[in-house]
Design an enzyme around this catalytic site. Structure first.
Site, PDB file in Angstrom:
ATOM      1  CG  HIS A 256      -1.928  -1.085   1.205  1.00 52.56           C
ATOM      2  ND1 HIS A 256      -3.042  -1.040   0.414  1.00 52.56           N
ATOM      3  CD2 HIS A 256      -1.965  -2.269   1.868  1.00 52.56           C
ATOM      4  CE1 HIS A 256      -3.742  -2.153   0.603  1.00 52.56           C
ATOM      5  NE2 HIS A 256      -3.106  -2.922   1.473  1.00 52.56           N
TER       6      HIS A 256
ATOM      7  CE  LYS B 257      -5.510  -0.358   3.412  1.00 53.37           C
ATOM      8  NZ  LYS B 257      -5.339  -1.362   4.473  1.00 53.37           N
TER       9      LYS B 257
ATOM     10  NE  ARG C 283      -8.972  -8.948   6.368  1.00 60.80           N
ATOM     11  CZ  ARG C 283      -9.992  -8.310   5.804  1.00 60.80           C
ATOM     12  NH1 ARG C 283      -9.914  -7.043   5.575  1.00 60.80           N
ATOM     13  NH2 ARG C 283     -11.104  -8.961   5.496  1.00 60.80           N
TER      14      ARG C 283
ATOM     15  CB  ILE D 201       1.073  -7.587  12.098  1.00 61.59           C
ATOM     16  CG1 ILE D 201       1.943  -7.518  13.358  1.00 61.59           C
ATOM     17  CG2 ILE D 201       1.731  -6.850  10.931  1.00 61.59           C
ATOM     18  CD1 ILE D 201       2.335  -6.141  13.820  1.00 61.59           C
TER      19      ILE D 201
ATOM     20  CB  SER E  42      -4.582  -4.602   5.940  1.00 60.23           C
ATOM     21  OG  SER E  42      -4.253  -3.767   4.875  1.00 60.23           O
TER      22      SER E  42
ATOM     23  CB  SER F 274       2.725  -2.239   3.025  1.00 60.14           C
ATOM     24  OG  SER F 274       1.575  -2.700   2.374  1.00 60.14           O
TER      25      SER F 274
ATOM     26  CB  CYS G  32       1.818 -26.876 -14.167  1.00 55.74           C
ATOM     27  SG  CYS G  32       0.508 -25.658 -14.181  1.00 55.74           S
TER      28      CYS G  32
ATOM     29  CB  CYS H 256      -2.845 -23.956 -16.384  1.00 55.64           C
ATOM     30  SG  CYS H 256      -4.201 -25.133 -16.465  1.00 55.64           S
TER      31      CYS H 256
ATOM     32  CB  CYS I 291       0.214 -30.263 -12.607  1.00 55.30           C
ATOM     33  SG  CYS I 291      -0.508 -29.061 -11.481  1.00 55.30           S
TER      34      CYS I 291
END
Lengths: 162, 406, 472
Positions: free
Chosen positions: C52, C248, C307, C331, C333, C337, C392, C394, C434
């Protein structure tokens, strides 16, 4: 054919006792028990009471709801849209058969196999058990791994190379 | 590297298309991402394949084996396994894998990559995401190819054919399959499979029912399940808990079209829109099998691919009939789709494939151009789960052809 | 006492790993332990993956300070680690100019570069923006990163510089012996001068064992949709609605891998990561209000992260109950960051000087075959022919890619750990192709039986045995 059979499959006596065990393990599987009681011992239907079963015909997408009355050797089918329904229902109540597919253990991993023709439905679990007993060295497409499985006259063959 | 016809995918569609392209005079390359040819058939060890194509009942590996032998014997076909196409460009594809990284140029390219299974993410399966939530195809691979047992107490969500087949397979291997839950009011699985895989083993199939929530932190511990209303929303007071260690998903298939996203696609089939030559709107690009539309029988895949292979081969040699006026074929009321969706004016027979929206009984299906009936077929019964076909003579068609139920 | 660590870090999330990394870089002898089979298995693997800009936290708060500092440190750290960090900017959209202006004032107060955009400017950047969006705040210094790859590489860099990691450790007890912590787990005993509690959701359990401060924790579950790379979305920057007191809000963002994330919801309750119908419906309605025409049929996965919240701000403190213990609690959001800045702050709290050692070793970045230049690819094919085997389809991951991920400084043995490092199984088929290939590679390379390979943590074995072995 490089087949090493660690246990022989042609022990009739053993098969007999095993069959009993399987029947027992299937005790909750009422449907199978009911059918196997009727179809066991090669189509001998010696029931004295009338039984009614309902089934959906699988011969075409129509999916007719069939009612099948079994009274001794007498089988009466109703609800069928065409004659194929009668043939289907009669076989299902007298001697239903299935092709069994499973896999066999080899030293190189599992290989798929099948019965070469349909066998009586009540022998499905027994047949799988017979294949389960095998521990083979190596097999290839088309190898017969059990001849005349459970005395049905049908063989079990390998269906893949890897 | 250069070739006439490049086939992407070495399953039944790819092999059949390659054989047919070769038969019609082209040099062919097959690019297969797995280690052997055969595609998903290799893990479908059950019977029920080949009745139409080989006129005998085969298992998946046997069906694949027969095709593989024909492909291997064909000197005009070069096969690359463990080779992944990473990009499709104009008459060329980029590959990685066994071939290293390189470009293969071709005069015509056939899409034969099949389909993939819908996943827990695709259906927004609620609850936690522990070990033991697997698609039916993954379970099939683990049990049939790797010889591993996925769990002991199983619930199957969705009554697609692979789910039904795996219900039987897991039962035969000693697992307890508690139930198959189907959110719809009918099953998309074949009636025969419902009977032989579920009813034979007394496994309940519950309609209008789904999993509300998967429970379990590391491993599946159970599911909350119950009925849904007509909008497929869970009905809370029908909620019940079922203890299990494995959830198998058989909730539909998606044609693997992302790499060819530049062609026009059908909103119904999610495959490419094709003409009678199985040609997409990029003339050099053809499509067949499950990437075109999800089939219920591999026999039909092989037959369809045979046509696509032939036309791709003719295109590569510049022998495809010149294009005349384009005539659209549309699905009338009661049909969910019809394919191909266009033909070219002129003489000839065309076979169209379609699915019905709902079950119909004792009806005549017709292909019409205006009032002119080009072809018709009486059916005793038809269901959405079964792909059907109708062959007609297009020579009488001057404009839009429509399929009708009468 | 055989070995005494300068610091034992309990909890291997992004915060723990950042502390671990920083301490080893200044030459401290450290160990990091976790109960899981990999690092980053809690909140650090299940979040938005955003770095952020820092306009959002309350000015003067620890969140504001650490966010701004952490984000400033991020580009240099990611470059050093070779972890992709993409500067895409953040756009907070709405129809209330006043609220946007207030947010701008906050950004200004935090010293973050922000500008107000009108609809025309928004449209130019995001053509798919919803009709009612008239005003936005744009913060150019916002980034996207893979939060788990970041944590993993931080950990591995610390390992090559002398740090030690112990996974699948179950903490039993801790006591002070001769001024040192003696920490017992089911497998090991550790001695350490200091301990950092970075256990995230498990903070209080760890605090209890170490007789440190417990803090009231709130678990806030956030559900997300992951979209296919080809889903028709064109989101060149992260798009937020105006923030509410719950955070947010539901955002739409690209990931560094090229997928798209839509979420999170915000539901307080137990510490579980379940996905719910109600949550997913909530996301659908909220995201639809920002971006027009999101087709949820292109969703390939849903997940939820928890969170951990403790009051209004982060808790980064020296324990007053237990000397030598540092508490890192709540801790949430912008934790990802802030992580690099939290590490610096822990250093300070522990009384260590922030002077990095000379001759630190570099970590080999994760680089998959498909992302290499043709020249590099040719070289790789020569060096390891297993690059010719596709695992894999994809994500176009080779067997050699998977194998090299298994033999990195941090030993792993789970399918999900491989997935986080290579992306095998992250694609649209969600490991349908896979899964068994990855299981086999782990089985062969790690000497574990196929059926004992873990999906994620202990207890998540991928199979129950061989067929024929498992019978009632």
């Amino acid at each position: 054919m490089a087949i090493k059979q660690t246990k022989t499959t042609e022990k009739n006596q053993k098969t007999q006792t095993q069959k009993l065990k399987v029947e027992k393990s299937l005790s909750q599987r009422k449907e199978i028990k009911k059918v196997s009681a009727q179809s066991a011992k090669n189509n001998v239907t010696n029931k004295t009471t009338t039984q009614t079963r309902h089934m959906i015909c699988i011969m075409c997408p129509m999916g007719c709801s069939l009612t099948v009355k079994v009274d001794g050797e007498n089988v009466e089918v109703t609800g069928n849209g065409c004659n194929r329904g009668v043939v289907f229902a009669k076989e299902e109540v007298t001697c239903p058969k299935r092709i069994v597919t499973t896999s066999v253990k080899t030293e190189h991993g599992v290989r798929s196999c099948k019965t070469t023709a349909p066998i009586p439905k009540n022998l499905i679990f027994d047949c799988v058990k017979e294949v389960e007993k095998l521990r083979l060295k190596d097999v290839k497409y088309g190898d017969i791994i059990i001849k005349n499985v459970l005395g049905t006259g049908v063989d079990v063959v390998v269906t893949a190379n890897c | 590297m250069k070739t006439d016809v490049l086939v992407i995918g070495g399953g039944p569609a790819g092999m059949s298309a390659a054989l047919s392209a070769s038969e019609n005079g082209s040099k062919v390359v097959i690019v297969e991402r797995d280690e052997i040819l055969g595609g998903i058939l290799n893990q479908c060890i059950h019977n029920g394949f080949g009745l139409h194509y080989f006129k005998e009942e085969l298992t998946g590996p046997e069906f694949a084996h027969r095709f593989r032998e024909m492909v291997e014997a064909d000197k005009n076909i070069t096969v690359f396994t463990s080779a992944l196409v990473t990009k499709i460009g104009e008459k060329k594809v980029e590959v990685m894998g066994a071939l290293g990284v390189q470009t293969i140029e071709a005069k015509a390219v056939i899409l034969a990559m099949g389909c993939r299974e819908r996943t827990a993410g695709n259906i927004s399966l609620c609850g936690t995401r522990p070990a033991g939530v697997l698609t039916a195809g993954t379970v099939q691979k683990m049990v049939n190819i790797d010889g591993k047992m996925v769990g002991k107490d199983v619930v199957i969500l969705g009554s697609g054919d692979i789910g039904l087949i795996m219900a039987r397979r897991l039962t035969l291997e000693g697992a307890k399959v508690h139930a198959v839950l189907e959110i719809n009011k009918t099953s998309s699985g074949l009636r025969r499979n419902i009977m032989q895989c579920l009813e034979d083993f007394n496994i309940p199939l519950l309609y209008n029912t789904t999993i509300f929530e998967v429970v379990g932190k590391d491993r599946v511990e159970g599911v909350w399940f119950g009925q849904v209303d007509e909008n497929m929303k869970p009905i809370d007071n029908t909620k019940k808990f079922l203890k299990c260690d494995t959830v198998v998903l058989s909730v539909g298939l998606i044609p693997e079209m992302e790499m060819a996203d530049f062609v026009t696609k059908s909103r119904v089939t999610n495959g490419a829109v094709v003409n009678e030559f199985y040609q997409t709107d990029k003339q050099w690009l053809f499509s067949c099998g499950n990437i075109l539309h999800v089939h219920d029988l591999v026999d039909n895949v092989a037959l369809e691919a045979k046509l696509a292979g032939k036309f791709a081969s003719l295109y590569a040699q510049g022998k495809l009939p010149p294009r005349t006026k384009k005539i659209p074929i549309v699905a009338g009321e009661g049909f969910s789709y019809v394919l191909p969706s266009k033909v070219y004016e002129g003489a000839g027979q065309v076979e169209v494939k379609f699915r019905l929206k709902e079950k119909v009984v004792r009806k005549t299906l017709t292909a019409k151009c205006g009032a002119n009936i080009l072809g018709k077929r009486f059916i005793l019964a038809g269901v959405p789960g079964e792909m059907m076909s109708l062959t007609f003579d297009k020579s009488g068609a001057t404009g839009r052809i429509s399929l009708e139920i009468e | 006492m055989d070995k005494i660590y300068d610091c034992l870090i309990v909890g291997a999330g992004v915060v723990g790993a950042s502390v671990f990394n920083k301490l080893t870089r200044i030459g401290k002898k450290c160990a990091m332990i976790d109960h899981a089979s990999d690092v980053a298995t809690g909140a650090s693997k299940a979040n938005s993956g955003l770095v952020h800009a820092g306009y959002d936290p309350e000015p003067g708060s620890l969140k504001a300070k650490l966010n701004v500092r952490g984000t400033a440190l991020m580009p240099e750290i990611c470059q050093r680690l070779g972890v992709p960090l993409k500067k895409c900017g953040a756009l907070v959209v709405g129809d209330d100019a006043e609220k946007i202006a207030n947010l701008k004032a906050r950004g200004d107060a935090n010293g973050v570069e922000v500008e107000i955009w009108d609809r025309a400017q928004i449209l130019q950047k995001v053509p798919q923006i919803s009709e009612h969006i008239s005003v936005a705040l744009f913060a150019p210094n916002a980034y996207i990163v893979s939060p788990y790859l970041f944590t993993i590489t931080l950990t591995e860099e610390a390992i090559v510089n002398g740090g030690e990691v112990f996974l699948e450790e179950d903490l039993i007890s801790a006591k002070k012996v001769d001024g040192f912590f003696e920490v017992k787990t089911k497998k090991n005993t550790f001695h350490a001068k200091t301990v950092v509690n970075s256990a995230g959701a498990g903070y209080n359990e760890v605090a209890k064992i170490f007789k440190g401060e417990e803090h009231p924790l709130l678990f806030r579950r956030g559900e997300y949709f992951v979209f296919d790379k080809q889903c028709g979305l064109e989101v060149p920057c992260t798009i937020f609605p105006l923030p509410t007191k719950f955070g947010k809000g539901v955002l739409v963002t690209a990931t560094v891998d090229g997928n798209f994330l839509v979420g999170p919801t915000s539901e307080d309750g137990e510490n579980n990561t379940q996905v719910t119908n109600a949550g997913l419906d909530d996301i659908k309605s909220k995201a639809g209000g920002m971006i027009a025409g999101i087709n949820f049929r292109h969703a390939i996965r849903e997940f939820a992260g928890v969170r951990v919240i403790s009051g209004d701000d982060f808790i980064v403190e020296k324990s007053s109950l237990q000397e030598g213990l540092v508490n890192l609690a709540g801790i949430c959001s912008p934790g990802l960051s802030s992580a690099p800045a939290i590490a610096e702050m822990v250093l300070e709290l522990l009384g260590f000087e922030n002077v990095e050692k000379k001759n630190l070793k570099k970590i080999q970045p994760y680089k998959m075959f498909k992302d290499c230049s043709p020249k590099e690819q040719a070289q790789m094919l020569k060096q390891d022919p297993r690059h010719k085997e596709i695992v894999c389809k994809c994500e176009k991951i080779t067997k050699a890619d998977v194998i090299s991920a298994l033999h990195r400084p941090l030993a792993i043995h789970s399918v999900d750990a491989v997935k986080r490092r290579t992306n095998a199984g992250m694609g649209r088929c969600q490991s349908g192709f896979c899964f068994t290939k990855v299981v086999k590679a782990i089985s062969e390379e790690c000497g574990v039986k196929y059926e004992k390979v873990l999906k994620e943590n202990r207890g998540s074995e991928v199979a129950v045995g061989e067929i024929r072995e498992v019978k009632e």
